[in-house]
Write an enzyme that holds these catalytic residues in place. Sequence first.
Site, PDB file in Angstrom:
ATOM      1  N   SER A  39      -6.211   4.741  14.125  1.00 50.01           N
ATOM      2  CA  SER A  39      -6.520   3.728  13.117  1.00 50.01           C
ATOM      3  C   SER A  39      -5.592   2.515  13.157  1.00 50.01           C
ATOM      4  O   SER A  39      -5.935   1.471  12.613  1.00 50.01           O
ATOM      5  CB  SER A  39      -6.497   4.337  11.720  1.00 50.01           C
ATOM      6  N   LYS A  84      -0.830   2.536   7.344  1.00 54.74           N
ATOM      7  CA  LYS A  84      -1.680   1.342   7.370  1.00 54.74           C
ATOM      8  C   LYS A  84      -0.830   0.102   7.163  1.00 54.74           C
ATOM      9  O   LYS A  84       0.320   0.173   6.755  1.00 54.74           O
ATOM     10  CB  LYS A  84      -2.747   1.388   6.260  1.00 54.74           C
TER      11      LYS A  84
END
Length: 174
Positions: A39, A84
């Site tokens: 990701s 993230k």
Amino acid sequence: MKARWKNLFEWVQILAAALILSFIVRTFLLDNRIVPSGSMLPTIQLQDRLIVDKLLFKFSEIERGDIVVFHPTEKSGEKDDLVKRVIGLPGEEIQVKDGNVMVNGTALEESYLLEKPDYQYEPATVPADSYYVLGDNRRGSNDSHMWGFLPKQNITGKVWIRYWPFNTFGKLDS
């Protein structure tokens, strides 16, 4: 015989001190993470090893571009901590439109992306004490565009250093 017991007792003390010190460091100061997903490609590769600052980040503001580790929200469907990039700060309007992430109506310049997003996100204002976080692999990331804003209290630290693979050792800047 008495010297053996004394020697054994000293080793037990050393081992206990090492375990206590390790517990303190991992709980309050630094932690490590192995990245299990793509990701954050291309910034962070699969199986990269990271050191996470769990203390000093609490004494500075979280800024756009910071890479953070956090407990996932219930809506995310994830159980393990996630990594993230912070995109939206409290009070900012976020929108994803035509492959661009817009902050307060201005497109972000994002040289770290694998690919531009192929989805739309209607304008929304980041609530107080929350953030909008996205993976650098926008098309392959379970992030704020899917489950909403990240509460500040869920953030456990900022990614500080990649230590493995060794040829990519170094600080991960925002």
